[in-house]
Design an enzyme around this catalytic site. Structure first.
Site: not given
Lengths: 311, 269
Positions: B103, B164, B190-191, B212-213
């Site tokens: 990535k 995040g 992301a986001g 992830n987050s």
């Protein structure tokens, strides 16, 4: 192994001299010099048979590859090509620069011995990759040649734009004078290959060169006026080679001294031998199978990395 | 479910049943990470390459928590500031023998962590040449995403909003264009903040979502991992099933004909 950033990025140039280490093999002595931090090696032998030189060229080629250091062959262009050396070094009486370039192609290094600023400028104009400037002091490897003293070093520092390396009778006793005259690169033969511990002598040379390089950032560079001091000037003999215990390396960005001689020993010292890590040495990855065979040399930058949580 | 069995995602020759890619950072503990991974059903996991902490004896490596399961590993190049650094990190990751997926993540601004588009493209070009399977994390620019595809990326991963931030998909229009134009899988990376965002990404036609987050930092990461799994499946099914067009006014779902109170048709008298 290592991807060197530039064709010619060196401080300490070591030339072989088999007569200075009777009973020890050339590979052993040169490897010690490499461990100590020699940045470039020249195979020079004015007396051996061509066959012997050829054999040594192949051996030194293998060795220097392992250390990511360029190998230069004195005089013999054919041997340089055959052994895939990085270049040749020629004297004033040897083949002309243009002829040598034609034989060697554009990428190999050509170095020229020069004994005056006129010769130095001519070699620079002729396309030399570096020049030797010397003999600075009278030397046993070139008996009978008048020393050019540090005044030529000063002239070269002022006028030569390609790398120049000061050579001839340079020892740990007088190297500071040579550096003060403007040399960033020095070459030694007997002082290194004739030493009991060539690695320690190389480390000491590198320490002096690095100290000068750091110091030269400041405008008041000391010793410019000492340019013509006598060959016997053995000022500041304080830094004897054996003051430097261990090899100075940078591991994960932190400078340290280590007694480890190989990557494997370094990893064991940090107790990482059972961990899944990847090792990078001077920008090149060292695979696990090579750890025990890969030496740690002075000034090496080691990265030990692993995988952590991330997205 | 029948539809799911046939509807697998293939990236660089790897057939995936799950459309969730899960990051391994910021979980409260390795145990929670493992539980969340199981609940998520993710088959691709991401992680970062970092220096070993030489002061610390304890092994903080993430791989030890992933052993015994079969995952496709997607190391990231986070920490790289330019293409050269990203290539260097990628090579280190590959040297660990975890496969050839990478990535590309090159953040250009510490506050937004938004990707540097130029360096990301350069890194993608170089890594493709070096034989990597490259999944670049990129901004949601349709032209840039196309250029990354043309550079040889095996999938392109536009962000919905900054890493995040949990702001969800800020530009569904762009994302829709990217998906329409793409010939490689588009993964929203992301986001994402909640299950609704993940479902929205999938309904827009994304091939997968990388998270992830929102899982790791949820009050209950394991429950959120499951919520995300269900949302991604629901969003995918919704996309495949085909949503109705939006209209300005109502359109009755109970046909008005023959209503009890309708006035009788003329002529019935």
């Amino acid at each position: 192994m290592a991807e060197s950033t530039s064709k010619l990025d060196f401080q300490l140039y070591v030339i072989t001299g088999a007569n200075y280490h009777p009973g020890r093999s050339i590979v052993d002595v040169v490897e010690q010099a490499l461990i100590g931090g020699a940045d470039i090696v020249q195979l020079r032998d004015k007396t051996a048979s061509k066959q012997d030189i050829r054999e040594n060229a192949h051996k030194l080629r293998q060795l220097t590859r392992r250390y990511g250091v360029p190998l230069i062959i004195n005089d013999h262009i054919d041997i340089a090509l055959e052994a895939d050396a990085d270049g040749v070094h020629l004297g004033q009486d040897d083949l002309s620069l243009a002829e040598a370039r034609q034989l060697l192609g554009p990428d190999r290094i050509i170095g020229i011995s020069t004994h005056s600023i006129e010769q130095g400028l001519a070699a620079q104009a002729g396309g030399a990759d570096y020049i030797g400037v010397g003999p600075v002091y009278p030397t046993g490897t070139k008996p009978g040649r008048a020393a050019v003293t540090t005044s030529y070093v000063q002239e070269a520092a002022a006028q030569i734009r390609i790398p120049f390396v000061a050579i001839g009778g340079i020892t740990l006793g007088n190297v500071d004078t040579v550096i003060a005259a403007g040399a960033n690169r020095v070459c030694a033969v007997s002082e290194i290959v004739g030493a009991d511990d060539p690695a320690a002598v190389c480390r000491a040379f590198k320490a002096r060169l690095n100290a000068a390089a750091n110091h030269s950032q400041s405008p008041s560079r000391q010793g410019q006026s000492q340019g013509t001091s006598s060959p016997n000037d053995s000022q500041s003999s304080a830094a004897q080679p054996h003051d430097f215990a261990g090899t100075g390396v940078t591991v994960n960005g932190v400078a340290q001294r280590t007694t480890a001689r190989t990557v494997w020993e370094l990893i064991c010292q940090h107790r990482l031998e059972d961990r899944r890590i990847v090792v990078e040495l001077d920008g090149a990855i060292v695979v696990r199978e090579e750890w025990s065979r890969t030496p740690i040399r002075e000034g090496a930058a080691v990265e030990l990395v692993h995988f952590v949580g991330g997205g | 479910m029948m539809m799911n069995d046939q509807d697998s995602l293939v990236i660089a020759g790897v057939k995936l049943q799950s459309r969730m890619l899960l990051g391994t950072g910021r979980f409260p503990s390795p145990h929670v990470l493992q539980q969340a991974l199981t609940a998520s059903g993710a088959e691709v996991v991401t992680f970062a390459v970092r220096r070993v902490n030489l002061e610390e004896v304890e092994d903080d490596s993430v791989l030890q928590h992933l052993s015994g399961r079969h995952y496709t590993f997607l190391p990231n190049t986070s920490g790289a500031n330019n293409a050269e650094e990203a290539v260097r990190i990628a090579k280190l990751a590959r040297a660990a023998g975890l496969g050839s997926w990478i990535k590309v993540e090159i953040s250009a601004n510490p506050r937004t962590l938004l990707p540097d588009p130029i360096e990301t493209l350069r890194a993608t070009e170089q890594l493709v040449k070096e034989g990597f399977d490259v999944l670049p994390y990129t901004s949601d620019d349709p032209i840039l995403c196309k250029r990354l595809e043309e550079a040889g990326a095996v999938a392109v991963m536009p962000g919905g909003s900054p890493i995040g931030s949990g702001l969800g998909i800020m530009n569904p229009y762009n994302l829709g264009l990217i998906i329409e134009e793409a010939n490689v899988p588009i993964i929203v990376d992301a986001g994402i903040g909640s299950a609704a965002d993940a479902a929205q990404a999938m309904e827009l036609g994304a091939s997968a979502v990388l998270l992830n987050s929102p899982v790791a930092k949820a009050k209950d990461p394991v429950a959120m991992a499951l919520a995300m799994k269900l949302a991604i499946e629901a969003g995918r099914l919704s996309y495949l099933a085909g949503r109705i067009p939006k209209k300005r006014y109502a359109s009755a779902s109970s046909a008005p004909d023959d209503s009890l109170f309708a006035s009788p048709a003329k002529g019935a008298l």
